[in-house]
Motif scaffolding. Structure first.
Motif, PDB file in Angstrom:
ATOM      1  N   VAL A  45       0.762  -1.057  -0.045  1.00  0.00           N
ATOM      2  CA  VAL A  45       0.011  -0.083   0.185  1.00  0.00           C
ATOM      3  C   VAL A  45       1.019   1.243  -0.115  1.00  0.00           C
ATOM      4  CG1 VAL A  45      -1.411   1.495   1.546  1.00  0.00           C
ATOM      5  CG2 VAL A  45      -1.915  -1.099   0.905  1.00  0.00           C
ATOM      6  N   GLU A  52       8.209   7.471  -5.839  1.00  0.00           N
ATOM      7  CA  GLU A  52       9.585   7.601  -5.944  1.00  0.00           C
ATOM      8  C   GLU A  52      10.301   6.683  -5.099  1.00  0.00           C
ATOM      9  OE1 GLU A  52       6.835   9.078  -4.241  1.00  0.00           O
ATOM     10  OE2 GLU A  52       7.712   9.274  -2.221  1.00  0.00           O
ATOM     11  N   GLU A  55      13.097   4.574  -7.006  1.00  0.00           N
ATOM     12  CA  GLU A  55      14.630   4.989  -7.112  1.00  0.00           C
ATOM     13  C   GLU A  55      15.363   4.696  -5.949  1.00  0.00           C
ATOM     14  OE1 GLU A  55      15.442   9.048  -8.195  1.00  0.00           O
ATOM     15  OE2 GLU A  55      13.468   9.387  -9.088  1.00  0.00           O
ATOM     16  N   GLU A  56      14.862   4.382  -4.690  1.00  0.00           N
ATOM     17  CA  GLU A  56      15.367   3.859  -3.586  1.00  0.00           C
ATOM     18  C   GLU A  56      15.703   2.196  -3.847  1.00  0.00           C
ATOM     19  OE1 GLU A  56      14.691   5.640   0.285  1.00  0.00           O
ATOM     20  OE2 GLU A  56      12.876   6.119  -0.463  1.00  0.00           O
ATOM     21  N   GLY A 123      25.175   4.040   3.168  1.00  0.00           N
ATOM     22  CA  GLY A 123      24.376   4.947   3.861  1.00  0.00           C
ATOM     23  C   GLY A 123      23.293   4.636   3.916  1.00  0.00           C
ATOM     24  N   PHE A 124      22.558   3.607   3.494  1.00  0.00           N
ATOM     25  CA  PHE A 124      21.133   2.919   3.565  1.00  0.00           C
ATOM     26  C   PHE A 124      20.956   2.149   4.744  1.00  0.00           C
ATOM     27  CE2 PHE A 124      22.016   3.073  -0.951  1.00  0.00           C
ATOM     28  CZ  PHE A 124      21.618   4.208  -1.321  1.00  0.00           C
ATOM     29  N   VAL A 127      16.786   3.340   9.371  1.00  0.00           N
ATOM     30  CA  VAL A 127      16.239   4.802   9.725  1.00  0.00           C
ATOM     31  C   VAL A 127      16.424   5.634   8.456  1.00  0.00           C
ATOM     32  CG1 VAL A 127      16.045   4.494  12.338  1.00  0.00           C
ATOM     33  CG2 VAL A 127      18.014   5.496  11.130  1.00  0.00           C
ATOM     34  N   SER A 128      16.939   5.145   7.181  1.00  0.00           N
ATOM     35  CA  SER A 128      17.270   6.326   6.100  1.00  0.00           C
ATOM     36  C   SER A 128      15.921   6.814   5.838  1.00  0.00           C
ATOM     37  CB  SER A 128      17.881   5.672   5.091  1.00  0.00           C
ATOM     38  OG  SER A 128      19.352   5.325   5.510  1.00  0.00           O
TER      39      SER A 128
ATOM     40  N   VAL B  81      -7.187  -1.138   5.090  1.00  0.00           N
ATOM     41  CA  VAL B  81      -6.227  -0.014   4.933  1.00  0.00           C
ATOM     42  C   VAL B  81      -6.177   0.739   3.903  1.00  0.00           C
ATOM     43  CG1 VAL B  81      -4.563  -1.088   6.849  1.00  0.00           C
ATOM     44  CG2 VAL B  81      -4.224  -1.335   4.583  1.00  0.00           C
ATOM     45  N   VAL B  85      -5.490   4.907   3.544  1.00  0.00           N
ATOM     46  CA  VAL B  85      -4.444   5.494   2.672  1.00  0.00           C
ATOM     47  C   VAL B  85      -4.650   6.146   1.562  1.00  0.00           C
ATOM     48  CG1 VAL B  85      -2.183   4.650   1.383  1.00  0.00           C
ATOM     49  CG2 VAL B  85      -3.004   3.479   3.587  1.00  0.00           C
ATOM     50  N   TRP B  89      -3.865  10.178   0.775  1.00  0.00           N
ATOM     51  CA  TRP B  89      -3.314  10.780  -0.022  1.00  0.00           C
ATOM     52  C   TRP B  89      -4.158  11.766  -1.016  1.00  0.00           C
ATOM     53  CZ3 TRP B  89       1.697  10.811  -1.511  1.00  0.00           C
ATOM     54  CH2 TRP B  89       2.545   9.796  -0.476  1.00  0.00           C
ATOM     55  N   CYS B 129      10.497  11.795   8.659  1.00  0.00           N
ATOM     56  CA  CYS B 129      11.957  11.582   8.950  1.00  0.00           C
ATOM     57  C   CYS B 129      12.769  12.980   9.655  1.00  0.00           C
ATOM     58  CB  CYS B 129      12.851  11.434   7.470  1.00  0.00           C
ATOM     59  SG  CYS B 129      12.627  10.221   6.779  1.00  0.00           S
ATOM     60  N   THR B 140      19.584  11.831  13.121  1.00  0.00           N
ATOM     61  CA  THR B 140      19.696  10.326  12.746  1.00  0.00           C
ATOM     62  C   THR B 140      18.892   9.926  11.647  1.00  0.00           C
ATOM     63  OG1 THR B 140      18.198   9.612  14.398  1.00  0.00           O
ATOM     64  CG2 THR B 140      20.604   9.510  14.996  1.00  0.00           C
ATOM     65  N   THR B 141      17.762  10.619  11.615  1.00  0.00           N
ATOM     66  CA  THR B 141      16.812  10.004  10.486  1.00  0.00           C
ATOM     67  C   THR B 141      16.855  10.713   9.392  1.00  0.00           C
ATOM     68  OG1 THR B 141      15.020  10.998  11.304  1.00  0.00           O
ATOM     69  CG2 THR B 141      15.337   8.474  11.843  1.00  0.00           C
ATOM     70  N   ILE B 171      23.989  11.302   6.543  1.00  0.00           N
ATOM     71  CA  ILE B 171      23.093  10.640   7.392  1.00  0.00           C
ATOM     72  C   ILE B 171      22.394   9.704   6.388  1.00  0.00           C
ATOM     73  CG2 ILE B 171      20.579  10.884   8.390  1.00  0.00           C
ATOM     74  CD1 ILE B 171      21.500  13.712   8.971  1.00  0.00           C
ATOM     75  N   GLY B 172      22.142   9.885   5.162  1.00  0.00           N
ATOM     76  CA  GLY B 172      21.561   9.003   4.337  1.00  0.00           C
ATOM     77  C   GLY B 172      20.997   9.653   3.027  1.00  0.00           C
ATOM     78  N   THR B 173      19.763   9.113   2.576  1.00  0.00           N
ATOM     79  CA  THR B 173      19.296   9.675   1.366  1.00  0.00           C
ATOM     80  C   THR B 173      18.130  10.125   1.748  1.00  0.00           C
ATOM     81  OG1 THR B 173      20.608   8.355  -0.047  1.00  0.00           O
ATOM     82  CG2 THR B 173      18.648   9.127  -1.091  1.00  0.00           C
ATOM     83  N   PRO B 175      14.745  11.178  -0.512  1.00  0.00           N
ATOM     84  CA  PRO B 175      14.371  11.074  -1.716  1.00  0.00           C
ATOM     85  C   PRO B 175      13.978  12.381  -2.495  1.00  0.00           C
ATOM     86  CG  PRO B 175      12.595  10.456  -0.276  1.00  0.00           C
ATOM     87  CD  PRO B 175      13.802  10.963   0.624  1.00  0.00           C
ATOM     88  N   PRO B 176      13.768  12.209  -3.895  1.00  0.00           N
ATOM     89  CA  PRO B 176      13.492  13.527  -4.687  1.00  0.00           C
ATOM     90  C   PRO B 176      12.117  13.716  -4.624  1.00  0.00           C
ATOM     91  CG  PRO B 176      14.281  11.548  -5.970  1.00  0.00           C
ATOM     92  CD  PRO B 176      14.429  11.207  -4.568  1.00  0.00           C
ATOM     93  N   TRP B 177      11.404  14.876  -4.351  1.00  0.00           N
ATOM     94  CA  TRP B 177      10.277  15.153  -4.228  1.00  0.00           C
ATOM     95  C   TRP B 177       9.604  15.802  -5.265  1.00  0.00           C
ATOM     96  CZ3 TRP B 177       7.983  12.569  -0.492  1.00  0.00           C
ATOM     97  CH2 TRP B 177       8.736  12.128   0.640  1.00  0.00           C
ATOM     98  N   ALA B 180       6.390  14.090  -6.184  1.00  0.00           N
ATOM     99  CA  ALA B 180       5.143  13.994  -5.326  1.00  0.00           C
ATOM    100  C   ALA B 180       4.748  15.560  -5.165  1.00  0.00           C
ATOM    101  CB  ALA B 180       5.470  13.361  -3.949  1.00  0.00           C
TER     102      ALA B 180
END
Lengths: 194, 200
Positions: A45, A52, A55-56, A123-124, A127-128, B81, B85, B89, B129, B140-141, B171-173, B175-177, B180
């Motif tokens: 869901v 998006e 891409e991950e 880096g993944f 909690v990423s 659910v 959802v 959205w 996040c 951290t997130t 920290i990490g990635t 995502p591109p927005w 969305a």
């Protein structure tokens, strides 16, 4: 009462026409289906609502996932051949095949450990993002089941070596097949649908 | 080798071929029909394992319903659910920029960022996040806007690029927005972040 007579008696214990152990296994496996089914459906869901995430998901190692699918399918074959051997009274062959099944689990976990190492060093982490949270939780919970299955299969294989507990060959094998079935769904969900 | 064992090996071979077909189809996942086919193949593979390796095909019907009941519970869960959802959205529908949108953007310049509208965007897309307090669980997130002043020390242009294109850092990635969120929503959410977490 001889030992084999005891075994025979245990095997035949039933209240329904189907051995009670097998009915209990199916109840247990049905509860596993509900746990993983709920988790997988939540992911589906969210995934549909978040295009998006593709891409991950592209950062997962598809070749490793495909290799591990082959490993699990083959180990399931060993498990069902073990059951077949036990049915024909060849407990030594059943034991060997169960150990081969456990070997499949070892290979699977090594590949999975390599993947986790690769992803975390890129880096993944869990909690990423929500995608990586789902990824690590779903594959991690599955990995815990692989460890549990290997433990049960090893026990059944050791028993079979002593010509004991033929029922355990079938029941631990059923559990292993379920672990395989869950992976059959996880593979396209986290590796292919990117 | 007995007939049963031969059958098991044939089924194993069929399972491997089915996996190969799924992987080949995986090259074309942009297409909905292909994605559906991949999951139909997964269901067939699962059924083969359950029916033949686990022998469920040969069991009494009521035992099949033990598994069937669990599957029905999963379907009921999905049915329960999905409307939630979908509603979530529809409040702020995911916006995909089309050439037509770009044309409109040329005709109608963006309004200045509106922190109030941006707050709704933040509460839906960013809060998971970056958290409601903007600290990203202590960095951290996601980036900690409060604890690390350099985060919001960047220009609007830099930050809008990070929001649109995503960013991979220590920290990490993120995502591109841009898929969305519309350009207006991205400007709005930046206004909200600056107004709420920026240096006062």
């Amino acid at each position: 009462m001889s030992h084999s007579a005891t075994l025979h008696h245990e095997e035949e214990r039933t209240a329904t026409g189907i051995s009670t152990g097998k009915v209990a296994m199916w109840w247990f496996l049905a509860s596993e289906v509900a746990i993983f089914g709920g988790l997988i459906m939540s992911y589906v869901v969210c995934r549909v609502a978040h295009p998006e995430w593709g891409e991950e998901a592209a950062h997962t190692i598809s070749a490793a996932g495909a290799f591990n699918t082959i490993v699990l399918l083959t180990s399931s074959l060993f498990a069902v051949l073990a059951h077949s051997a036990a049915t024909h009274g060849n407990m030594q062959k059943a034991s060997n095949l169960l150990f081969a099944t456990v070997g499949g689990g070892v290979v699977f976990l090594c590949v999975k450990a390599y993947e986790y190492h690769h992803e975390i060093s890129e880096g993944f982490t869990p909690v990423s993002s929500l995608f990586w949270g789902f990824y690590f939780f779903m594959t991690g919970l599955h990995g815990v089941h692989v460890v549990a299955g290997m433990t049960a299969l090893t026990w059944a294989a050791l028993k079979a070596r002593k010509n004991q507990a033929p029922w355990a060959v079938e029941y631990t094998g059923m559990y292993w097949h379920l672990v395989d079935v869950i992976w059959i769904f996880l593979f396209p969900l986290v590796y292919l649908a990117s | 080798m007995n007939a049963h064992d031969k059958k098991y090996i044939v089924i194993w071979a069929v399972l491997l071929v089915a996996m190969g077909v799924s992987i080949a189809l995986g090259e074309f996942v942009g297409n909905t029909a292909v994605v559906v086919t991949i999951f139909v193949i997964a269901a067939v593979k699962a059924w083969l394992v359950v029916a033949e390796f686990m022998h469920l095909r040969y069991e009494a019907p009521w035992l099949k319903w033990v598994l069937g009941g669990a599957l029905l519970a999963v379907v009921a869960f999905l049915g329960g659910v999905t409307p939630d959802v979908a509603f979530h959205w529809s409040v702020i529908p995911p916006k995909v920029e089309t050439p037509a949108d770009a044309a409109v953007a040329v005709v109608k310049p963006l309004e200045p960022g509106d922190a109030e509208r941006g707050g709704k965007v933040y509460g839906t897309y960013c809060v998971g996040c970056h958290m409601a307090d903007g600290k990203g669980n202590g960095g951290t997130t996601a980036a900690d806007f409060i604890g690390d002043p350099s985060r919001l020390g960047k220009t609007d242009e830099e930050l809008l690029t990070s929001i649109a294109e995503g960013k991979t850092g220590t920290i990490g990635t993120m995502p591109p927005w841009k898929g969305a969120l519309s350009a207006q929503q991205r400007v709005d959410v930046l206004a909200y972040v600056r107004a709420t977490f920026g240096a006062k």
